[in-house]
Design an enzyme around this catalytic site. Sequence first.
Site, PDB file in Angstrom:
ATOM      1  N   SER A 162      17.381  67.608  16.174  1.00  0.00           N
ATOM      2  CA  SER A 162      18.120  67.423  17.429  1.00  0.00           C
ATOM      3  C   SER A 162      19.368  66.560  17.214  1.00  0.00           C
ATOM      4  CB  SER A 162      17.187  66.808  18.473  1.00  0.00           C
ATOM      5  OG  SER A 162      16.623  65.629  17.974  1.00  0.00           O
ATOM      6  N   ASN A 208      23.563  63.610  21.164  1.00  0.00           N
ATOM      7  CA  ASN A 208      24.077  63.530  22.532  1.00  0.00           C
ATOM      8  C   ASN A 208      23.042  63.783  23.627  1.00  0.00           C
ATOM      9  OD1 ASN A 208      23.939  66.253  22.026  1.00  0.00           O
ATOM     10  ND2 ASN A 208      25.908  66.756  22.946  1.00  0.00           N
ATOM     11  N   THR A 243      19.810  60.560  13.476  1.00  0.00           N
ATOM     12  CA  THR A 243      19.550  59.144  13.176  1.00  0.00           C
ATOM     13  C   THR A 243      19.985  58.286  14.362  1.00  0.00           C
ATOM     14  OG1 THR A 243      19.740  59.606  10.846  1.00  0.00           O
ATOM     15  CG2 THR A 243      19.990  57.305  11.506  1.00  0.00           C
ATOM     16  N   GLU A 264      22.301  75.949  17.562  1.00  0.00           N
ATOM     17  CA  GLU A 264      23.208  75.685  18.679  1.00  0.00           C
ATOM     18  C   GLU A 264      24.257  74.728  18.143  1.00  0.00           C
ATOM     19  OE1 GLU A 264      21.765  73.366  22.016  1.00  0.00           O
ATOM     20  OE2 GLU A 264      23.844  73.157  22.627  1.00  0.00           O
ATOM     21  N   ARG A 312      29.872  66.717  24.553  1.00  0.00           N
ATOM     22  CA  ARG A 312      28.919  67.794  24.851  1.00  0.00           C
ATOM     23  C   ARG A 312      29.453  69.068  24.233  1.00  0.00           C
ATOM     24  NH1 ARG A 312      30.100  68.825  29.865  1.00  0.00           N
ATOM     25  NH2 ARG A 312      28.351  70.231  30.173  1.00  0.00           N
ATOM     26  N   CYS A 313      28.552  69.871  23.674  1.00  0.00           N
ATOM     27  CA  CYS A 313      29.011  71.126  23.069  1.00  0.00           C
ATOM     28  C   CYS A 313      29.655  72.004  24.131  1.00  0.00           C
ATOM     29  CB  CYS A 313      27.872  71.837  22.363  1.00  0.00           C
ATOM     30  SG  CYS A 313      26.492  72.196  23.437  1.00  0.00           S
TER      31      CYS A 313
HETATM   32  O1  G3H Z   1      25.828  69.392  23.699  1.00  0.00           O
HETATM   33  C1  G3H Z   1      25.214  70.441  23.862  1.00  0.00           C
HETATM   34  C2  G3H Z   1      24.300  70.603  25.003  1.00  0.00           C
HETATM   35  O2  G3H Z   1      23.467  71.717  24.834  1.00  0.00           O
HETATM   36  C3  G3H Z   1      25.043  70.695  26.301  1.00  0.00           C
HETATM   37  O3  G3H Z   1      24.166  70.645  27.361  1.00  0.00           O
HETATM   38  O4  G3H Z   1      25.640  71.673  29.093  1.00  0.00           O
HETATM   39  O5  G3H Z   1      23.560  70.470  29.719  1.00  0.00           O
HETATM   40  O6  G3H Z   1      25.529  69.211  28.863  1.00  0.00           O
HETATM   41  P1  G3H Z   1      24.759  70.498  28.837  1.00  0.00           P
END
Ligand code: G3H
Length: 483
Positions: free
Chosen positions: A159, A162, A188, A258, A291-292
């Site tokens: 994981s 974030n 980490t 992801e 966030r991605c």
């Molecule tokens: O950072 C990647 C996450 O999957 C984004 O999730 O769209 O709920 O912030 P989110």
Amino acid sequence: MDSVKNDVVSYPAYLAGQWQMSSSHETIAIQSPWQHKVLGNVQAVTQPEVDQSIQAAKKAQHKWAALSLGERGQYLNQWARELEKDKAEIATTIMDEVGKNYADAEKEVTRTIDLIRYTVQEALHMHGESVRGDGFPGGSKEKLGIIERVPLGVVLAISPFNYPVNLSASKIAPALMAGNGVIFKPATQGAISGIKMIQALDRTGLPKGILSLITGHGSQIGDYLTEHPGINMISFTGSTQTGKHLSQKSIMIPLVLELGGKDPAIVCQDADLDLTAKNIIGGAFAYSGQRCTAVKRVLVDDRVADQLVAKLKQAIETLSVGSPADNSTVVPLIDDKSADFVQGLIDDALDKGATLVTGNRRKENLMAPTLLDNVTQNMDIAWVEPFGPVLPIIRVHSVDEAVKIANKSNFGLQASVFTQDIDKALEIAGAVEVGTVQVNGRPQRGPDNFPFLGVKASGMGTQGVHNSILSMSREKLTVINLK
Ligand code: G3H
């Protein structure tokens, strides 16, 4: 369980069902990105300890898979209840460890509790299929195929920092419900949050060995885990660079990745600009853009660009910037290196002629939200994912041009389209090469019952509760030859 030296807690790893200090006698210090102090130490687990954990998971998995879905679900529902009890403590740990503001950290724990409960329900309601052989030329009705879903074995769940709790549970819960053992490797920076959520899981009386939590140096155990013959599936969320590396190292096992994104907000001439600006601001700057699915570029019709930029500027200048403990929207980035990287992208754009609308101030790793206008395709910020609070505006002359630039990116996670013409929205949605298109809304992974996927450099495979259970199990066919 934990040991305290000079006021700094050393957290054990959870190996084969036991909380233990590693035989390496080595630990890794976890520094708070905003309190600028060491929060605690986590174990640098060794390769033999990895072996023991995987063997224990293999051994425990058969018994675990033999339990009924309802029995497995009871452990997970109890985990959700334990997390409820620990909500404030875990939210505080997330805030301290990864700098997410307290309100969002608490929402992350709530979302996780909901996700675990939903995963149990989803697994309880999934079922197999059957098929008769006479559907194929020359086939016979006397062949009855029973298609069940069975576990894969041991899932390696890795994981990111974030969402240290939510993006861990979104791998662990479906893996366990599908009947797998789990080796959980948290980021980490995020490992203490991961440890606390697994302490809650351990309190449910989860069978020993079915899950281990491994912390350590990527250089010592990263490839070792990925290439380990005892691992049967990997679910990873993190950078594209690491994802590519994982896909080169893992050998003949399913992978769900992801990865990064460069989500565009495509703004058409007829867009409701207030709604658009609100979504772009939330999408780009929540948790400082770490966030991605953050909005990472705006492709706006030239005819409404001035108006949109003015609205964005006004909204950005009212964003709260500062401490996560004050619930600021824009908070210090995860480390100085990340802030240096974002600064490099801003400097490159300004050197090449972008217009600074607002921002470009910095105190250590706390960066003011920055809006850059007149960004052109020769600037790195047009293509590179910053993972920070900077938003480039690229002005376009047509929808076609917007789609072309959107698709020129290596990434393909999500895209937003802002227009009041549903036909146009659907046309653009059909043309952009991404996993998800949001019409008149910002990119986001949730709600967690939706499929979540990226294409190109943004990932491989599909998540979301239902799809995660599918990807962590496989079909097994038993053919009854009647008569
Ligand atoms: O950072 C990647 C996450 O999957 C984004 O999730 O769209 O709920 O912030 P989110």
